[in-house]
Design a protein around this motif. Structure first.
Motif, mmCIF file in Angstrom:
data_model
loop_
_atom_site.group_PDB
_atom_site.id
_atom_site.type_symbol
_atom_site.label_atom_id
_atom_site.label_comp_id
_atom_site.label_asym_id
_atom_site.label_seq_id
_atom_site.Cartn_x
_atom_site.Cartn_y
_atom_site.Cartn_z
ATOM 1 N N HIS A 52 0.835 -1.200 0.000
ATOM 2 C CA HIS A 52 0.000 0.000 0.000
ATOM 3 C C HIS A 52 0.872 1.253 0.000
ATOM 4 N N GLU A 53 2.024 1.178 0.636
ATOM 5 C CA GLU A 53 2.916 2.329 0.666
ATOM 6 C C GLU A 53 3.402 2.694 -0.739
ATOM 7 N N GLU A 54 3.735 1.685 -1.541
ATOM 8 C CA GLU A 54 4.145 1.945 -2.926
ATOM 9 C C GLU A 54 3.003 2.580 -3.716
ATOM 10 N N ARG A 55 1.806 2.039 -3.532
ATOM 11 C CA ARG A 55 0.652 2.600 -4.232
ATOM 12 C C ARG A 55 0.397 4.031 -3.788
ATOM 13 N N ASN A 56 0.442 4.267 -2.485
ATOM 14 C CA ASN A 56 0.214 5.618 -1.973
ATOM 15 C C ASN A 56 1.277 6.589 -2.465
ATOM 16 N N ALA A 57 2.513 6.130 -2.574
ATOM 17 C CA ALA A 57 3.580 6.983 -3.094
ATOM 18 C C ALA A 57 3.326 7.336 -4.560
ATOM 19 N N ALA A 58 2.840 6.376 -5.338
ATOM 20 C CA ALA A 58 2.529 6.647 -6.745
ATOM 21 C C ALA A 58 1.398 7.652 -6.874
ATOM 22 N N VAL A 59 0.379 7.509 -6.053
ATOM 23 C CA VAL A 59 -0.748 8.449 -6.081
ATOM 24 C C VAL A 59 -0.278 9.835 -5.653
ATOM 25 N N ALA A 60 0.508 9.911 -4.587
ATOM 26 C CA ALA A 60 1.003 11.202 -4.107
ATOM 27 C C ALA A 60 1.893 11.869 -5.150
ATOM 28 N N ALA A 61 2.730 11.087 -5.827
ATOM 29 C CA ALA A 61 3.589 11.642 -6.867
ATOM 30 C C ALA A 61 2.751 12.200 -8.013
ATOM 31 N N TYR A 62 1.691 11.487 -8.382
ATOM 32 C CA TYR A 62 0.823 11.991 -9.453
ATOM 33 C C TYR A 62 0.140 13.284 -9.029
ATOM 34 N N ILE A 63 -0.350 13.347 -7.799
ATOM 35 C CA ILE A 63 -1.032 14.555 -7.330
ATOM 36 C C ILE A 63 -0.067 15.736 -7.310
ATOM 37 N N ARG A 64 1.168 15.521 -6.849
ATOM 38 C CA ARG A 64 2.155 16.600 -6.872
ATOM 39 C C ARG A 64 2.452 17.043 -8.302
ATOM 40 N N TRP A 65 2.589 16.077 -9.223
ATOM 41 C CA TRP A 65 2.844 16.407 -10.623
ATOM 42 C C TRP A 65 1.689 17.207 -11.211
ATOM 43 N N ARG A 66 0.457 16.768 -10.930
ATOM 44 C CA ARG A 66 -0.720 17.430 -11.488
ATOM 45 C C ARG A 66 -0.892 18.827 -10.915
ATOM 46 N N ASN A 67 -0.687 18.975 -9.619
ATOM 47 C CA ASN A 67 -0.838 20.290 -8.992
ATOM 48 C C ASN A 67 0.221 21.271 -9.487
ATOM 49 N N ALA A 68 1.405 20.792 -9.781
ATOM 50 C CA ALA A 68 2.458 21.668 -10.285
ATOM 51 C C ALA A 68 2.122 22.201 -11.672
ATOM 52 N N ARG A 69 1.300 21.490 -12.417
ATOM 53 C CA ARG A 69 0.956 21.891 -13.780
ATOM 54 C C ARG A 69 -0.478 22.393 -13.921
ATOM 55 N N ALA A 70 -1.170 22.554 -12.824
ATOM 56 C CA ALA A 70 -2.575 22.965 -12.862
ATOM 57 C C ALA A 70 -2.697 24.417 -13.321
ATOM 58 N N GLU A 71 -3.737 24.671 -14.075
ATOM 59 C CA GLU A 71 -4.059 26.020 -14.520
ATOM 60 C C GLU A 71 -5.525 26.282 -14.226
#
Length: 55
Positions: free
Chosen positions: A14-33
């Motif tokens: 679950h930690e690996e999955r949560n890390a993948a989700v968190a990484a995606y959210i950080r990536w998406r928020n950095a590029r949000a408009e």
């Protein structure tokens, strides 16, 4: 989010999955408009007779 962070992956924990989700959210928020002029031709944009008491 499943298609971007989890599609085609096989997380062992679950930690690996949560890390993948968190990484995606950080990536998406950095590029949000901000969404501007969203669906300008929809009739709901011109509808001003909102009910005074909506459920």
């Amino acid at each position: 989010m499943r298609y971007f962070a989890l599609n085609g992956t096989d997380h062992r924990t679950h930690e690996e999955r949560n890390a993948a989700v968190a990484a995606y959210i950080r990536w998406r928020n950095a590029r949000a408009e901000p969404k501007i002029n969203f669906a300008p031709d929809w009739s709901i944009r011109q509808w001003t007779a909102y009910p005074s008491k909506a459920a």
